[in-house]
Design a protein around this motif. Structure first.
Motif, PDB file in Angstrom:
ATOM      1  N   LEU A 147       0.823  -1.203   0.000  1.00 20.94           N
ATOM      2  CA  LEU A 147       0.000   0.000   0.000  1.00 20.94           C
ATOM      3  C   LEU A 147       0.859   1.255   0.000  1.00 20.94           C
ATOM      4  O   LEU A 147       0.531   2.247  -0.675  1.00 20.94           O
ATOM      5  N   GLN A 148       1.985   1.227   0.735  1.00 24.72           N
ATOM      6  CA  GLN A 148       2.891   2.374   0.736  1.00 24.72           C
ATOM      7  C   GLN A 148       3.401   2.668  -0.676  1.00 24.72           C
ATOM      8  O   GLN A 148       3.459   3.827  -1.107  1.00 24.72           O
ATOM      9  N   ILE A 155       0.454   4.021  -2.983  1.00 23.55           N
ATOM     10  CA  ILE A 155       0.085   5.414  -2.696  1.00 23.55           C
ATOM     11  C   ILE A 155       1.187   6.372  -3.147  1.00 23.55           C
ATOM     12  O   ILE A 155       0.913   7.397  -3.787  1.00 23.55           O
ATOM     13  N   SER A 156       2.440   6.039  -2.829  1.00 28.08           N
ATOM     14  CA  SER A 156       3.526   6.970  -3.163  1.00 28.08           C
ATOM     15  C   SER A 156       3.725   7.103  -4.663  1.00 28.08           C
ATOM     16  O   SER A 156       3.936   8.211  -5.177  1.00 28.08           O
ATOM     17  N   VAL A 157       3.630   6.007  -5.420  1.00 27.56           N
ATOM     18  CA  VAL A 157       3.818   6.112  -6.867  1.00 27.56           C
ATOM     19  C   VAL A 157       2.583   6.751  -7.521  1.00 27.56           C
ATOM     20  O   VAL A 157       2.707   7.432  -8.556  1.00 27.56           O
ATOM     21  N   TYR A 210      10.469   8.708  -1.619  1.00 29.28           N
ATOM     22  CA  TYR A 210       9.833   7.692  -0.778  1.00 29.28           C
ATOM     23  C   TYR A 210       9.772   6.355  -1.515  1.00 29.28           C
ATOM     24  O   TYR A 210      10.081   5.301  -0.943  1.00 29.28           O
ATOM     25  N   VAL A 211       9.377   6.397  -2.778  1.00 31.32           N
ATOM     26  CA  VAL A 211       9.306   5.172  -3.589  1.00 31.32           C
ATOM     27  C   VAL A 211      10.669   4.484  -3.627  1.00 31.32           C
ATOM     28  O   VAL A 211      10.778   3.255  -3.461  1.00 31.32           O
ATOM     29  N   GLU A 212      11.720   5.257  -3.857  1.00 30.64           N
ATOM     30  CA  GLU A 212      13.053   4.678  -3.980  1.00 30.64           C
ATOM     31  C   GLU A 212      13.476   3.963  -2.709  1.00 30.64           C
ATOM     32  O   GLU A 212      13.985   2.838  -2.752  1.00 30.64           O
TER      33      GLU A 212
END
Length: 608
Positions: free
Chosen positions: A406-407, A410-412, A446-448
């Motif tokens: 989910l993280q 949402i971030s992407v 955040y994605v990275e």
């Protein structure tokens, strides 16, 4: 001693036993019950010795995390991250200025291209080979190669020499940006995301203010841009020394307890795979990088290199399946792991946006909002600085929030939304542009970090380097591809939009039709003083028309980025939830006299 599949103990070869005594094993009394369940299979298969395992935090020597070796290793990783900015990111921000100084040479763009190429290759080679042979000398020699490249760049009298230096620096960067391999082994799994973010944050001044710093060097020092490489020589000298004296991870003998004396380490190196992978990736990326910038996409060179690179990579796949044997460079079965593939594609989408913004955002600033060299530098800080905020935030919340799929979704998704929102910006909305770029960059940071944290959990611990190496190479390859696509879209749209918006504006302002071609040429060169019949009003009209042309062209670029973002969202749907992996287990540990005294344990180790 290692356990056989039947539970019997087999004696360690004498020379290996002597070796492990000199490196102070944690406890020769450790029993099978003390070994974490998820690592017992490695021992049962004879893959590693007990001495290589970190176990849990309680199993480590007293004062381990305050030891000279551990602190020195982490310091080396931090300085390596800093080196990436001095060696490439900062000079890349002013490549046109460098070209004016030691050029002009139309091939100056190769300074950035060759760095991306060699870095992408280094990721996989370092990751896979250091998994098999031990990481120590890869990190020492990789940074030493970067040091040589920085020395060459320091004294470069022309662009070709600078390109050679950049190639060496790119190899070093592939090692430096592989720091998550070391973090993933030496600290407890539950703090892996936090450890990765700490390395990122260690370069905070350069990440946030690198464009301003390098432009200040150009304006206020005699050596100008060369200071970036001078400082990098100092930084890399420190890095190489720290890795040499402090970094003593498990050796080849420890990683291959039973096979080290029966299998030559050279038999573990897939030389054919290395040749095919290196040649195929370099040829493919060269073709992609040339397309639309150095040569037209339809040119024979571009098509030939892209097709040739693809064919070589297909041959690589065939070789890895049928000819590589027990130790292929890239085990093809990894790509049947949908969790892992989902993570690396999602991370790649973030990098596609990130590296493209690093190149395109300064152009957008210059053409639409500000031409002052320092003002452009300050606004250029937004991308890397905001990405760092995202990386740091992930380090804090990735374990606390859990639900990693989910993280990532949402971030992407937010990254895609904010990038697409940039299509609504105009020459009169600089505040909106900066805000959306800032928010998009936070999301991609955040994605990275999420990807670097949970990606290796999708594979066995023994394949940590391979997992991160493939992730890094995929990101670099697709980022280079996206950058070429975005630049091509921009240049193609400008070809039609500049005449569309500039010519009517200057004709309405009073420019004779006969002077239009001269004005377009002067506008492209940045100097319209020689245009016949030019007046301040006509020049202002041309400038405003040019801004409109760039604004509408950038809109198409950002809308194209949305398509890549949607691919990232679909990939994130396959990401795993890795909460169960966030334990107190330390996969590997450092050795040597600098890691503290042996701490004997009578009670079995426990997980947090």
């Amino acid at each position: 001693m290692a356990a056989t599949p039947t539970g019997e103990k087999t004696p360690m070869p004498d020379d290996l036993a002597i070796h492990t005594e000199t490196i102070q094993p944690v406890s020769t009394a450790k029993t099978d019950n003390d070994i974490p369940e998820e690592y017992r299979a490695e021992l049962d298969n004879g893959d590693i010795t007990v001495e290589a395992l970190g176990g849990t935090v309680d199993d480590l020597p007293a004062g381990y995390y305050r030891s000279f070796n551990f602190i020195g290793t982490i310091t080396a990783l931090c300085f390596g991250q800093i080196s990436c900015y001095f060696g490439f990111v900062m000079p890349a921000n002013i490549l046109t200025i460098i070209n004016e100084d030691i050029g002009p040479n139309p091939n100056y763009v190769w300074t950035a291209l060759i760095w991306n190429l060699t870095q992408a290759v280094a990721f996989v080679l370092v990751g896979r080979l250091s998994d098999l042979l031990g990481r120590r000398w890869f990190f020492i020699l990789g940074n030493a190669i970067g040091l040589v490249g920085s020395i060459i760049a320091c004294v470069a009298p022309n662009i070709p020499v600078l390109i050679v230096g950049s190639a060496f620096i790119g190899i070093g960067a592939g090692v430096q940006l592989s720091f998550s391999m070391v973090i993933g082994e030496l600290i407890p799994n539950k703090y892996r995301g936090f450890g990765i973010s700490c390395i990122f944050v260690s370069a905070l001044p350069l990440t946030a203010f690198g464009p301003v710093i390098i432009r200040s060097m150009v304006l206020h020092t005699a050596a100008g841009w060369r200071w970036s490489f001078y400082i990098n020589v100092i930084v890399l000298t420190i890095v190489v020394a720290l890795f040499y004296f402090c970094y003593h991870p498990p050796t080849y003998e420890m990683l291959h307890a039973r096979r080290a004396h029966n299998v030559s380490r050279w038999k573990m190196v897939d030389f054919v795979g290395i040749l095919l992978f290196t040649a195929g990736l370099l040829v493919l990326l060269l073709g992609i990088s040339w397309g639309g910038s150095i040569y037209p996409w339809k040119s024979a060179k571009v098509i030939g290199f892209i097709v040739g690179g693809a064919v070589i990579l297909i041959l690589l796949v065939v070789w890895e399946i049928y000819g590589a044997g027990e130790y292929p460079l890239i085990p093809i079965n990894l790509f049947r792991n949908r969790h892992y593939v989902g993570v690396i594609i999602t991370a790649a989408v973030g990098s596609m946006v990130y590296y493209s913004l690093l190149v395109l955002w300064p152009v957008q600033i210059t053409e639409l909002y500000d031409t002052d060299i320092m003002a452009v530098g300050w606004k250029s800080c937004v991308v890397a600085g905001a990405a760092l905020i995202g990386q740091g935030a992930c380090g804090v919340f990735v374990r606390i929030l859990g639900k990693h799929k989910l993280q990532m979704i949402i971030s992407v998704s937010l990254l895609t939304a904010f990038t697409g929102a940039m299509a609504a910006t105009t020459p009169t909305t600089p505040g909106m542009a900066v805000t959306f770029i800032f928010l998009a960059s936070v999301c991609l940071g955040y994605v990275e970090n999420v990807a670097l944290t949970i990606g290796p959990f999708c594979l066995e611990q023994a394949d940590l380097g391979l997992a991160l190496g493939l992730l890094g190479a995929t990101r670099s390859t697709l980022a280079t591809t996206a950058q070429a696509i975005f630049e091509t879209i921009l240049s193609n749209k400008l070809i039609t939009n500049i005449p569309k918006y500039v010519i009517p504006a200057v004709l309405d302002a009073g420019l004779p039709q006969s002077s239009v071609d001269a004005l377009l040429a002067g506008l492209s060169a940045g100097n319209m003083t020689g245009v016949p019949d030019i007046t301040p009003a006509i020049e202002a009209a041309a400038t405003e028309g040019n801004k409109q042309a760039y604004s509408h062209s950038f809109q198409i670029v950002y809308l194209a980025a949305v398509a890549f973002g949607c691919c990232g969202i679909m990939a994130a749907l396959n990401a795993p939830n890795s909460e169960s992996k966030f334990t107190n287990i330390v996969p590997r540990k450092l050795h040597g006299k600098g890691v503290g005294k042996v701490q004997e344990k009578d009670a079995p180790a426990t997980e947090a």
